[in-house]
Scaffold this active site. Sequence first.
Site, PDB file in Angstrom:
ATOM      1  N   LYS A  22       0.843  -1.204   0.000  1.00 57.79           N
ATOM      2  CA  LYS A  22       0.000   0.000   0.000  1.00 57.79           C
ATOM      3  C   LYS A  22       0.880   1.256   0.000  1.00 57.79           C
ATOM      4  O   LYS A  22       0.655   2.180  -0.782  1.00 57.79           O
ATOM      5  CB  LYS A  22      -0.871   0.019   1.260  1.00 57.79           C
ATOM      6  CG  LYS A  22      -1.569   1.344   1.518  1.00 57.79           C
ATOM      7  CD  LYS A  22      -2.480   1.307   2.717  1.00 57.79           C
ATOM      8  CE  LYS A  22      -1.761   1.614   3.996  1.00 57.79           C
ATOM      9  NZ  LYS A  22      -1.499   3.041   4.228  1.00 57.79           N
ATOM     10  N   ASN A  23       1.893   1.273   0.846  1.00 56.02           N
ATOM     11  CA  ASN A  23       2.677   2.503   1.020  1.00 56.02           C
ATOM     12  C   ASN A  23       3.703   2.726  -0.083  1.00 56.02           C
ATOM     13  O   ASN A  23       4.433   3.708  -0.065  1.00 56.02           O
ATOM     14  CB  ASN A  23       3.329   2.529   2.409  1.00 56.02           C
ATOM     15  CG  ASN A  23       2.274   2.677   3.496  1.00 56.02           C
ATOM     16  OD1 ASN A  23       1.113   2.976   3.200  1.00 56.02           O
ATOM     17  ND2 ASN A  23       2.643   2.445   4.731  1.00 56.02           N
ATOM     18  N   ARG A  92      -4.948  10.503   4.533  1.00 53.84           N
ATOM     19  CA  ARG A  92      -3.875  11.498   4.631  1.00 53.84           C
ATOM     20  C   ARG A  92      -2.909  11.402   3.474  1.00 53.84           C
ATOM     21  O   ARG A  92      -2.291  12.384   3.078  1.00 53.84           O
ATOM     22  CB  ARG A  92      -3.032  11.318   5.883  1.00 53.84           C
ATOM     23  CG  ARG A  92      -3.643  11.186   7.154  1.00 53.84           C
ATOM     24  CD  ARG A  92      -2.574  10.938   8.184  1.00 53.84           C
ATOM     25  NE  ARG A  92      -1.274  11.455   7.791  1.00 53.84           N
ATOM     26  CZ  ARG A  92      -0.946  12.740   7.803  1.00 53.84           C
ATOM     27  NH1 ARG A  92      -1.851  13.615   8.121  1.00 53.84           N
ATOM     28  NH2 ARG A  92       0.256  13.137   7.458  1.00 53.84           N
ATOM     29  N   CYS A 116      -5.455  12.312  12.837  1.00 55.02           N
ATOM     30  CA  CYS A 116      -6.135  11.023  12.692  1.00 55.02           C
ATOM     31  C   CYS A 116      -5.938  10.281  14.005  1.00 55.02           C
ATOM     32  O   CYS A 116      -5.324  10.782  14.935  1.00 55.02           O
ATOM     33  CB  CYS A 116      -5.575  10.255  11.499  1.00 55.02           C
ATOM     34  SG  CYS A 116      -4.000   9.528  11.839  1.00 55.02           S
ATOM     35  N   ARG A 121      -0.076  14.394  13.151  1.00 55.54           N
ATOM     36  CA  ARG A 121       0.468  14.158  11.810  1.00 55.54           C
ATOM     37  C   ARG A 121       0.490  15.424  10.932  1.00 55.54           C
ATOM     38  O   ARG A 121      -0.196  15.527   9.928  1.00 55.54           O
ATOM     39  CB  ARG A 121      -0.285  13.018  11.129  1.00 55.54           C
ATOM     40  CG  ARG A 121      -0.178  11.734  11.950  1.00 55.54           C
ATOM     41  CD  ARG A 121      -0.843  10.580  11.322  1.00 55.54           C
ATOM     42  NE  ARG A 121      -0.067  10.060  10.202  1.00 55.54           N
ATOM     43  CZ  ARG A 121      -0.501   9.046   9.458  1.00 55.54           C
ATOM     44  NH1 ARG A 121      -1.660   8.503   9.700  1.00 55.54           N
ATOM     45  NH2 ARG A 121       0.228   8.620   8.441  1.00 55.54           N
ATOM     46  N   PRO A 122       1.244  16.413  11.341  1.00 55.10           N
ATOM     47  CA  PRO A 122       1.353  17.658  10.543  1.00 55.10           C
ATOM     48  C   PRO A 122       2.077  17.412   9.216  1.00 55.10           C
ATOM     49  O   PRO A 122       2.648  16.341   9.002  1.00 55.10           O
ATOM     50  CB  PRO A 122       2.186  18.562  11.442  1.00 55.10           C
ATOM     51  CG  PRO A 122       2.992  17.641  12.271  1.00 55.10           C
ATOM     52  CD  PRO A 122       2.146  16.431  12.498  1.00 55.10           C
ATOM     53  N   ASP A 124       4.157  20.053   8.077  1.00 51.26           N
ATOM     54  CA  ASP A 124       5.048  21.235   8.054  1.00 51.26           C
ATOM     55  C   ASP A 124       6.359  20.964   7.322  1.00 51.26           C
ATOM     56  O   ASP A 124       6.883  21.824   6.608  1.00 51.26           O
ATOM     57  CB  ASP A 124       5.325  21.725   9.482  1.00 51.26           C
ATOM     58  CG  ASP A 124       5.886  20.615  10.362  1.00 51.26           C
ATOM     59  OD1 ASP A 124       5.288  19.509  10.398  1.00 51.26           O
ATOM     60  OD2 ASP A 124       6.938  20.823  10.985  1.00 51.26           O
ATOM     61  N   ASP A 304       4.381   0.455  11.941  1.00 46.22           N
ATOM     62  CA  ASP A 304       3.184  -0.183  11.373  1.00 46.22           C
ATOM     63  C   ASP A 304       3.043  -1.639  11.787  1.00 46.22           C
ATOM     64  O   ASP A 304       2.051  -2.274  11.443  1.00 46.22           O
ATOM     65  CB  ASP A 304       3.220  -0.106   9.837  1.00 46.22           C
ATOM     66  CG  ASP A 304       3.063   1.319   9.365  1.00 46.22           C
ATOM     67  OD1 ASP A 304       3.322   1.587   8.186  1.00 46.22           O
ATOM     68  OD2 ASP A 304       2.702   2.165  10.194  1.00 46.22           O
ATOM     69  N   ARG A 396      -8.724  -0.697   4.447  1.00 46.64           N
ATOM     70  CA  ARG A 396      -7.915   0.368   3.842  1.00 46.64           C
ATOM     71  C   ARG A 396      -6.555  -0.152   3.418  1.00 46.64           C
ATOM     72  O   ARG A 396      -5.975   0.312   2.454  1.00 46.64           O
ATOM     73  CB  ARG A 396      -7.703   1.502   4.852  1.00 46.64           C
ATOM     74  CG  ARG A 396      -8.954   2.256   5.194  1.00 46.64           C
ATOM     75  CD  ARG A 396      -8.619   3.484   5.998  1.00 46.64           C
ATOM     76  NE  ARG A 396      -7.521   4.208   5.352  1.00 46.64           N
ATOM     77  CZ  ARG A 396      -6.986   5.321   5.857  1.00 46.64           C
ATOM     78  NH1 ARG A 396      -7.427   5.797   6.998  1.00 46.64           N
ATOM     79  NH2 ARG A 396      -6.012   5.946   5.247  1.00 46.64           N
TER      80      ARG A 396
HETATM   81  C1  EPZ Z   1       3.947   6.976   6.380  1.00 42.39           C
HETATM   82  O1  EPZ Z   1       3.118   7.951   6.950  1.00 42.39           O
HETATM   83  C2  EPZ Z   1       3.073   5.748   6.181  1.00 42.39           C
HETATM   84  N1  EPZ Z   1       1.999   6.057   5.239  1.00 42.39           N
HETATM   85  C3  EPZ Z   1       2.517   5.304   7.532  1.00 42.39           C
HETATM   86  O2  EPZ Z   1       1.774   4.122   7.310  1.00 42.39           O
HETATM   87  C4  EPZ Z   1       3.675   4.982   8.458  1.00 42.39           C
HETATM   88  O3  EPZ Z   1       3.173   4.651   9.724  1.00 42.39           O
HETATM   89  C5  EPZ Z   1       4.593   6.212   8.574  1.00 42.39           C
HETATM   90  O4  EPZ Z   1       5.028   6.635   7.264  1.00 42.39           O
HETATM   91  C6  EPZ Z   1       5.840   5.928   9.399  1.00 42.39           C
HETATM   92  O5  EPZ Z   1       6.544   4.867   8.830  1.00 42.39           O
HETATM   93  C7  EPZ Z   1       2.289   6.086   3.917  1.00 42.39           C
HETATM   94  O6  EPZ Z   1       3.412   5.882   3.500  1.00 42.39           O
HETATM   95  C8  EPZ Z   1       1.152   6.386   3.001  1.00 42.39           C
HETATM   96  P1  EPZ Z   1       5.800  10.297   8.589  1.00 42.39           P
HETATM   97  P2  EPZ Z   1       3.639   9.476   7.034  1.00 42.39           P
HETATM   98  O7  EPZ Z   1       5.659  11.569   7.835  1.00 42.39           O
HETATM   99  O8  EPZ Z   1       4.535   9.762   5.897  1.00 42.39           O
HETATM  100  C9  EPZ Z   1       6.026  13.582  11.975  1.00 42.39           C
HETATM  101  C10 EPZ Z   1      -0.002   2.676   7.606  1.00 42.39           C
HETATM  102  O9  EPZ Z   1      -0.374   2.091   8.608  1.00 42.39           O
HETATM  103  N2  EPZ Z   1       5.935  14.578  10.888  1.00 42.39           N
HETATM  104  O10 EPZ Z   1       6.971   9.411   8.311  1.00 42.39           O
HETATM  105  O11 EPZ Z   1       2.451  10.342   7.244  1.00 42.39           O
HETATM  106  C11 EPZ Z   1       4.748  12.771  12.121  1.00 42.39           C
HETATM  107  O12 EPZ Z   1       3.818  13.446  12.934  1.00 42.39           O
HETATM  108  C12 EPZ Z   1       0.376   4.121   7.658  1.00 42.39           C
HETATM  109  O13 EPZ Z   1       0.155   2.138   6.476  1.00 42.39           O
HETATM  110  C13 EPZ Z   1       6.028  15.933  11.190  1.00 42.39           C
HETATM  111  O14 EPZ Z   1       6.167  16.313  12.348  1.00 42.39           O
HETATM  112  O15 EPZ Z   1       4.493   9.434   8.357  1.00 42.39           O
HETATM  113  C14 EPZ Z   1       5.253  11.501  12.764  1.00 42.39           C
HETATM  114  O16 EPZ Z   1       5.370  11.709  14.160  1.00 42.39           O
HETATM  115  C15 EPZ Z   1       0.051   4.714   8.998  1.00 42.39           C
HETATM  116  N3  EPZ Z   1       5.935  16.848  10.186  1.00 42.39           N
HETATM  117  C16 EPZ Z   1       6.662  11.324  12.166  1.00 42.39           C
HETATM  118  O17 EPZ Z   1       7.016  12.617  11.640  1.00 42.39           O
HETATM  119  C17 EPZ Z   1       5.776  16.470   8.868  1.00 42.39           C
HETATM  120  O18 EPZ Z   1       5.715  17.356   7.989  1.00 42.39           O
HETATM  121  C18 EPZ Z   1       6.733  10.320  11.036  1.00 42.39           C
HETATM  122  O19 EPZ Z   1       5.690  10.616  10.149  1.00 42.39           O
HETATM  123  C19 EPZ Z   1       5.674  15.092   8.584  1.00 42.39           C
HETATM  124  C20 EPZ Z   1       5.766  14.167   9.599  1.00 42.39           C
END
Ligand code: EPZ
Length: 417
Positions: A22-23, A92, A116, A121-122, A124, A304, A396
């Site tokens: 999926k990812n 998202r 969520c 999950r910002p 920024d 995950d 999903r």
């Molecule tokens: C990806 O989400 C995956 N989704 C998630 O899988 C997975 O849990 C996550 O990476 C971590 O491996 C997809 O790839 C579609 P991040 P993502 O940005 O990219 C913080 C599932 O179950 N952050 O790596 O949204 C954030 O809050 C899903 O398949 C900021 O602060 O995760 C988190 O604490 C759930 N600012 C950390 O970084 C930003 O601009 C990691 O988030 C972006 C992220």
Amino acid sequence: MEALIVEGGARLNGEVTVSGAKNAVLPILAATLLTDEECVIENVPDLRDVRTMLSLLEELGVEWSWQKNVVRIRASEIKNPVAPYDLVKTMRASVLVLGPLVAREGYAEVSMPGGCAIGERPIDLHIKGLRKLGVEVELRHGYVVAKVDRLRGGMYVFDKVTVTGTENVLMAAVLAEGETILENVAQEPEVWDLIAVLKKMGAKIEKLDGNILRVSGVDRLRGFKHKVMPDRIEAATFLIAGAMAGDEVVVRGAEPEHMVAVLSKLESCGVRIERVEGGLKVFGCDVIKAVDMETFPYPGFPTDVQAQYMAMMSIADGTSVITENIFERRFMHVAELRRMGADITVDGKRAVVRGVEKLIGAPVMASDLRASSSLVLAALVAEGTSKVSRIYHLDRGYERFDEKLRMLGAKIRRVRE
Ligand code: EPZ
């Protein structure tokens, strides 16, 4: 709404094939916006999130068709560079259209995804990265409005490792003028699957040492044909199911080199896993040792798989401490596992799990994608019947999860509620 009814105690045997990741498929679908040529994507899993992404792309003007697990897709022209709230709020990962849209059109309006179940999950870091490429970004009525005349290469260090943040900024950098250096990028295999696609499209991306990418911008990108990598999270979920409720289960398509942290953790719990032709074979484990676990960005133990691992620790011999370092609220499954008799206490980002003799079937509620699978795993070994409701979360990210488990011998059926 649908629910799953699970009779605990059935043993799992046989073989299951993991679907496309999926990812990986979600960013790859977004990457089709970067060219007006036809793209062919194979091994596409039939997931709600994939259907959501395809309807979002359709809103933008993309044509697509889906036969078996092959999607043919073409963004001949972008009719409407706006990703609306009603779609983005359901997924998202819709934010992944932001980078490619602004690279293709010089303009994009993407609704802020909102929080969520697992955290705020910002985005920024996505926005900061795009600004480094010359993109003007402002927030207007809950939408990210991005515009740029000409993307130009820049230097950007991600404050935190972000998977979709890396993918979003990368999908803009490939069409920027000049060179871009991205540091502290995510190393997840799904990011590398996207990079493989971008290179097939003609992008110039080079991995420097560690987590640094160097991108030399090009003027245009062409169509591609690509087979999506197998889903390592689904594979890990089935390995844990086999360890908890199996005799012998073969997980076809699992790629061990993508799962080193998970495999070594399972082995430290006493779970026997062997490489077989085209996959991995896991043997049921009568006495699962309690072993502490912490989640980290790849190559660390994936967040995950945290909920699924907690289900296994609930019936382990001893006490384990599970630390969730990535998301601030990814323990929604704890209250539900407790309803089944698990002995878990949460303190901030740590959960202390005291293994119990057995879990008791109960009605429980899924809250997010991976929590859903963890509740099903617990139900497989619980005494009596469990009902897992709100399984749209499960659909999903898992293709025919209940059907695949039933094929392995699980007593599980889907009902409307
Ligand atoms: C990806 O989400 C995956 N989704 C998630 O899988 C997975 O849990 C996550 O990476 C971590 O491996 C997809 O790839 C579609 P991040 P993502 O940005 O990219 C913080 C599932 O179950 N952050 O790596 O949204 C954030 O809050 C899903 O398949 C900021 O602060 O995760 C988190 O604490 C759930 N600012 C950390 O970084 C930003 O601009 C990691 O988030 C972006 C992220």
